[in-house]
Design a protein around this motif. Sequence first.
Motif, PDB file in Angstrom:
ATOM      1  N   ARG A 242       0.819  -1.215   0.000  1.00 63.42           N
ATOM      2  CA  ARG A 242       0.000   0.000   0.000  1.00 63.42           C
ATOM      3  C   ARG A 242       0.853   1.265   0.000  1.00 63.42           C
ATOM      4  O   ARG A 242       0.331   2.366   0.164  1.00 63.42           O
ATOM      5  CB  ARG A 242      -0.921  -0.001   1.225  1.00 63.42           C
TER       6      ARG A 242
ATOM      7  N   LYS B 236      -4.199   8.368   9.597  1.00 59.25           N
ATOM      8  CA  LYS B 236      -4.449   7.343   8.565  1.00 59.25           C
ATOM      9  C   LYS B 236      -3.822   6.017   8.964  1.00 59.25           C
ATOM     10  O   LYS B 236      -4.395   4.951   8.766  1.00 59.25           O
ATOM     11  CB  LYS B 236      -3.818   7.773   7.223  1.00 59.25           C
ATOM     12  N   ALA B 254       1.234   6.001   4.437  1.00 58.10           N
ATOM     13  CA  ALA B 254       0.249   7.086   4.434  1.00 58.10           C
ATOM     14  C   ALA B 254       0.839   8.365   3.853  1.00 58.10           C
ATOM     15  O   ALA B 254       0.151   9.111   3.140  1.00 58.10           O
ATOM     16  CB  ALA B 254      -0.273   7.334   5.854  1.00 58.10           C
ATOM     17  N   GLN B 257       0.707   7.923   0.234  1.00 60.81           N
ATOM     18  CA  GLN B 257      -0.676   8.000  -0.238  1.00 60.81           C
ATOM     19  C   GLN B 257      -1.139   9.458  -0.293  1.00 60.81           C
ATOM     20  O   GLN B 257      -1.760   9.889  -1.271  1.00 60.81           O
ATOM     21  CB  GLN B 257      -1.589   7.190   0.681  1.00 60.81           C
ATOM     22  N   HIS B 263      -1.475   4.301  -3.687  1.00 60.97           N
ATOM     23  CA  HIS B 263      -2.921   4.243  -3.513  1.00 60.97           C
ATOM     24  C   HIS B 263      -3.261   3.786  -2.101  1.00 60.97           C
ATOM     25  O   HIS B 263      -2.523   3.012  -1.503  1.00 60.97           O
ATOM     26  CB  HIS B 263      -3.540   3.279  -4.524  1.00 60.97           C
ATOM     27  N   ASP B 264      -4.389   4.256  -1.609  1.00 65.76           N
ATOM     28  CA  ASP B 264      -4.858   3.815  -0.282  1.00 65.76           C
ATOM     29  C   ASP B 264      -5.103   2.308  -0.283  1.00 65.76           C
ATOM     30  O   ASP B 264      -5.470   1.742  -1.293  1.00 65.76           O
ATOM     31  CB  ASP B 264      -6.172   4.526   0.082  1.00 65.76           C
TER      32      ASP B 264
END
Lengths: 264, 264, 264
Positions: A242, B236, B254, B257, B263-264
Amino acid sequence: MQHDSPDCGPILRRIRSQAPFVYGLTNYVAATLSANVLLAAGAAPAIGAAPGWPAAFGAHAGGLWVNAAGLINATAHDMLAAIDAANASEVPWVLDPVAMGAGVAEYDDIIRRMAARRPAVIRGNASEIMALAGGAATARGVETTASIAQAVPLGQVLAHRLGAIVAISGPEDHVLSPDGAQVIISGGHAWLTTVTGAGCALGGLIAAGLAVTPTPGERLTAVAAVHALYARAAEKAAGPARGPGSFATGFVDALAQLQGLAHD
Amino acid sequence: MQHDSPDCGPILRRIRSQAPFVYGLTNYVAATLSANVLLAAGAAPAIGAAPGWPAAFGAHAGGLWVNAAGLINATAHDMLAAIDAANASEVPWVLDPVAMGAGVAEYDDIIRRMAARRPAVIRGNASEIMALAGGAATARGVETTASIAQAVPLGQVLAHRLGAIVAISGPEDHVLSPDGAQVIISGGHAWLTTVTGAGCALGGLIAAGLAVTPTPGERLTAVAAVHALYARAAEKAAGPARGPGSFATGFVDALAQLQGLAHD
Amino acid sequence: MQHDSPDCGPILRRIRSQAPFVYGLTNYVAATLSANVLLAAGAAPAIGAAPGWPAAFGAHAGGLWVNAAGLINATAHDMLAAIDAANASEVPWVLDPVAMGAGVAEYDDIIRRMAARRPAVIRGNASEIMALAGGAATARGVETTASIAQAVPLGQVLAHRLGAIVAISGPEDHVLSPDGAQVIISGGHAWLTTVTGAGCALGGLIAAGLAVTPTPGERLTAVAAVHALYARAAEKAAGPARGPGSFATGFVDALAQLQGLAHD
């Protein structure tokens, strides 16, 4: 020229079964990841210049890697002592000319003194390889500002002049031999450039690859196979990641999975 | 006084588009996280005092951060050389007086010498800011024993005396300007205090913020925006985290992101 | 002899409620993990030999750990100064003789000088303990080449001679007291050996355990309990881990979960 990713199976199995002792002089920013990458691949690393270590571990290791940015926490004297000990015992060693060409003459001179001591492999990004070859490229700190296409011709000159394999990391990695052979490794993932020390750790893994490759004539294949292993681990890690944090964790996991030391 | 979290969008976009070269002299406990935080935010960090680096990188960087605990792996001479080079080239720099006031007179004296050299920003916890301002607060190692409420009045005195922005981290962060303005940043997460180097890495990110903020009058807003970015990334990361280990990984994710780099 | 894992509840609660200040001189490969392990367990660590720190923090800490591989980034003089300060203030300290017996006489001599200064606890792997006890075992870099069974008799001799608790890590950990008592800790997970610095961080956590154990007669139980805590955290982390990268992250999470500082 070979555009397909080389098979990393044989080198993986040799590293795992031989668990080579690999000695590194590298910087504290990259040291932890480098050790974890080597452990995940099945090698046995030791890092740093404690009193007596450079001469002793340089001589007794299966492979040595010298990361020029290790000058933030070791002296040039210690690094040259490790290199000389390795050479005296015919231990192959890897030079990573981090930040070469970034505009620091005193620092670049130390790297040139290292490069003159017969490294088996020189690995770096495009700017670093061009600067070491004597080209005009300049880096910005530890980041490259040059492209692989600019660096390959100068890298071939450097490989020929020093009798070393030259490995240039980029969107496609190019591994060049002194006699003009070349292997191009595709794949990998751009997130490798957002994890600090990922390039530095590759230098350590190349030293592990050399440690299990006794025949100098097989080194081009070995270095290319280590690059292919890196690319494959990066691809495995990128899927579920992620961001660069979870990518770095997953990259270490993927190396162990590829080694059969962990399950997918 | 402003209690709402400032908008971190503009500074994020500037860091990402300009990818500033940021140079840091920090300690090896925090160095890896600091580099990864800067990379995740889109900046280009280099860390450490290799031969020639302090003078050259201090002068050529877009921003410099000097973490006093970097004295565990660099000399005061190297740190002062980097600071002087930055000042000579009008490169803004951040001072992080880690462990100031913990009862080590020799160490505190070095920090005072740094602070006398016109830092653009001083960031630290309540104890450190109080000790540097000349208050009676004492730290315990690198941990604060004072509260933000105690530190703010002394922080304002310090900001005025040194002509620097003073940023105090705590349950609410307070960013103070020399002319008495103040921004309070709420949010964040307590787990930031359980990840070693999280405060130190914030110093690096503030240097990146300064690097993309050429107008000194906009620095208060820029420093507050970087604190807000930190708080937002912490929030987050805290949701899915199962402890400080996964929180640290998620925090780096985070930041990327929020930068649109992942991407989340 | 006691084969069951000791209860780690009491020591956990004492560390969490007292949050002891623990000072460490360790190597940059292991420093970040060590600090994060201590923070996750509820302690307050400081690491490194900044000017004035060894004497001041050695005297004021609740516990000190000295990791011999810290000689890659600190001088023997600084390490001995911290040890002497700790002894003068009756601060208990832990010696970790990393890479003892790996064939570097100059380095081994420094460790012997440390060991002669009354450590409360010596912790290491089988090769290191055997080498320090004067046995013939040789290590390979930082890896053990000897088995626990070989090391225990020599470890008992060492404990008796130095009046120190000797803790040997392996598939089963053995904790030995000067008077011949022994606690064996089962469990844990082999992945601990694939995470760089995991053994080094254990030295730091033992120092935290000593810091909250004022009665010397209770130190055997305390050291065994810290080993049991390590084993339990490793078991918790191993289940969901996909390799040594996610295992290391989960291990820090698990320590915080066991401390009640994070939810499972």
